[in-house]
Write an enzyme that holds these catalytic residues in place. Structure first.
Site, mmCIF file in Angstrom:
data_model
loop_
_atom_site.group_PDB
_atom_site.id
_atom_site.type_symbol
_atom_site.label_atom_id
_atom_site.label_comp_id
_atom_site.label_asym_id
_atom_site.label_seq_id
_atom_site.Cartn_x
_atom_site.Cartn_y
_atom_site.Cartn_z
ATOM 1 C CB THR A 170 -1.243 0.260 1.465
ATOM 2 O OG1 THR A 170 -1.798 0.900 1.304
ATOM 3 C CG2 THR A 170 0.303 -0.126 2.281
ATOM 4 C CE1 TYR A 225 -3.728 -1.807 4.613
ATOM 5 C CE2 TYR A 225 -3.728 0.103 4.096
ATOM 6 C CZ TYR A 225 -3.623 -0.963 3.412
ATOM 7 O OH TYR A 225 -4.094 -1.003 2.320
#
Length: 330
Positions: free
Chosen positions: A117, A141
């Protein structure tokens, strides 16, 4: 090629399964169905319902299906949720990825494509971000994905496994043939939420933060069509199958749109009103994230086909309209 797709019953993983089938490969889906749907798995594609942290089940699956490569999508991915539940994110995204890697090494699987990501970058720059900038994730995250990249690097140095880590920017859209799309009821993706609001499936949407140092005060993101993202995965698989070295690469278009610009595009494409209410900033949200995608273009020859925000919105609108009609007739 026999390919294990973790999270293959979900949004992005489901598109990967279709692409593998289209190319004549043999996908095997491994999914715990916590957010994915059994109905999303095409007929004839094996589905193993289980947790990627279950080393024995993963190992048996790799052997039983003679898996040549793993494409790893299974993860939790809501940034604000990761801030409130960091341990859950490190368990699901990092610890269980470690178990998956261990099973891959034990089974002799040598090709691994990882869904990473852009959240690993944090507030890196207001310009397109290259892969070699220092990483500074703002959320658990992002940190959970960064740690998995580190594990992949170290495992590849010690074993025969080679990998491609693809750092996604903001994924949106649906299969142009409307075979698959984002079906999760409470998804937080901006374009999906805005489209659902336009269709009357939500009474309103919220714009989180209007005081960022951007031209209109809202966050800027690089939105990539899911089909272009999947074409990057297919090229990564080909690269690894041909003996290519391990790589880390961005997946984005190299230009961004603000939240307000996305909402206006949804209004224009749908021809409907979208009530957008202003709300405070969310924890963990960077100001702007835009990809420098020159590495994947030059190393893998990747060229996007759907680099147009209106097209991404149109495909999302068609998919959400189909879901809405389906739900109304049930």
């Amino acid at each position: 090629m026999n390919v294990l797709v973790t999270g293959g019953a979900g949004y992005i993983g489901g598109h990967m399964v279709l692409a593998l089938l289209d190319a004549g490969h043999k996908p095997v889906v491994f999914d715990n169905l916590s957010t994915g749907f059994r109905s999303s798995v095409p007929d004839g594609v094996p589905l193993v319902v289980g947790d990627i942290g279950d080393h024995e089940l993963v190992f048996r699956t790799l052997h039983a299906h003679r898996i040549d490569a793993i494409v790893h999508f299974a993860a939790k991915l809501v940034v604000p949720e990761s801030v409130s539940d960091p341990l859950g994110y490190y368990l699901n995204n990092t610890v269980k990825s470690r178990a998956l890697m261990a099973a891959a090494v034990a089974a002799g699987v040598e090709a691994f494509v990882f869904s990473s990501t852009a959240a690993v970058y944090g507030n890196a720059s207001d310009k397109p971000i290259g892969e070699d900038v220092p990483l500074a994730p703002l959320s658990p995250y992002g940190s959970s994905k960064q740690l998995t990249e580190v594990m992949l690097r170290d495992v590849a140095a010690a074993h025969s496994l080679r990998y491609v880590a693809l750092r996604y920017f903001n994924v949106a859209g649906a299969d142009p043939a409307m075979r698959h799309g984002q079906s999760t009821a409470n998804a937080t993706h901006l374009i999906k939420v805005a489209v659902q609001t336009a269709l009357g499936m939500r009474s309103h949407m919220e714009v989180y933060g209007t005081d960022y140092p951007t031209p209109d005060g809202t966050c800027i993101r690089d939105y990539i069509h899911v089909s272009d993202l999947i074409s990057a995965h297919m090229r990564a698989l080909t690269h690894l199958s041909e003996g290519g070295e391990s790589l880390v690469m961005n997946c984005g278009y190299g230009h961004g749109y603000s939240v307000s610009e996305v909402v206006e595009t949804v209004r224009r494409v749908s021809g409907r009103a979208v009530e957008a209410r202003l709300a405070p900033r969310r924890a963990g949200d960077p100001v702007a994230i835009v990809a420098d995608s020159s590495r994947i273009r030059s190393r893998l020859g990747w060229e996007p086909r759907y680099d147009d925000l209106s097209t991404i919105v149109e495909h999302t609108l068609r998919w959400e309209s189909m879901l809405r009609e389906r739900n109304l007739t049930l």
